[in-house]
Design a protein around this motif. Structure first.
Motif: not given
Length: 201
Positions: A110-120
């Motif tokens: 989930a975090v890796i997926a979120a990191a793909a579209c959120d810079e922070r």
């Protein structure tokens, strides 16, 4: 200069609040994904005041950043087996067990997926891995000192090479890496390092 919300580690009574909130955030991430994170819902799950959560973390990304800080702090310390191959095997095994864990594996995806579209979130994830690489790099450096690996070997690159195929396999196939995959990753990284692939000086 003040710190970002969620990045100052509280002590005393507030440590319990932080632990409860981070646990609730991790549960939502693992069960439902980044898109379902909501600070008000997290406060309800953690049984703490909503204003406390908003004041301390400020945003979902601030909360995820602190969750990753906590995960890095709680991760198992490196093992020293007496040989660089043994140490790399221990590192690969730790990564494999983490990704195979039902909660931890889902949380990381989930975090890796979120990191793909959120810079922070991406920056927080990078910091998490920097901490983990820093933890294990001395194993490689000790291997160089013992003469097991060539002088000038980039220790951090070797550590990354151990975990990279395990994460890549999970993200591209959806198949959780097993113990055999961990063994292959450790042996491949060791063979490449021993052959001088990671010599940079």
């Amino acid at each position: 200069m003040s710190a970002e919300p969620g990045t100052v580690r509280p002590g005393g009574r507030t440590a319990r609040v932080r632990a409860a909130v981070l646990r609730a955030a991790g549960d939502v991430l693992a069960e439902q994904g980044f898109d379902q994170l909501d600070l008000a819902d997290i406060a309800r799950r953690a049984e703490v005041g909503k204003t406390t959560v908003y004041r301390r973390w400020g945003s979902v990304t601030g909360l995820v950043a602190d969750l990753l800080v906590d995960m890095a702090e709680q991760s198992s310390p490196r093992e020293e087996t007496g040989s660089v191959l043994g140490d790399l095997r221990a590192n690969a095994s730790l990564v494999q067990r983490t990704l195979a864990d039902p909660r931890q594996g889902a949380l990381f995806r989930a975090v890796i997926a979120a990191a793909a579209c959120d810079e922070r979130t991406a920056a927080a994830l990078w910091r998490f891995y920097e901490v983990r690489v820093d933890e294990w790099a001395p194993c490689v450096e000790q291997g160089v000192a013992r003469g097991e690996l060539p002088a000038g070997t980039d220790a951090r690159a070797v550590v990354r090479a151990v975990s990279a195929p395990l994460y890549y396999g999970l993200l591209t196939s959806g198949v959780v890496p097993d113990a055999a995959a961990a063994e292959r990753a450790a042996r491949a990284a060791h063979a490449a390092a021993a052959a001088g692939v990671y010599v940079t000086e």
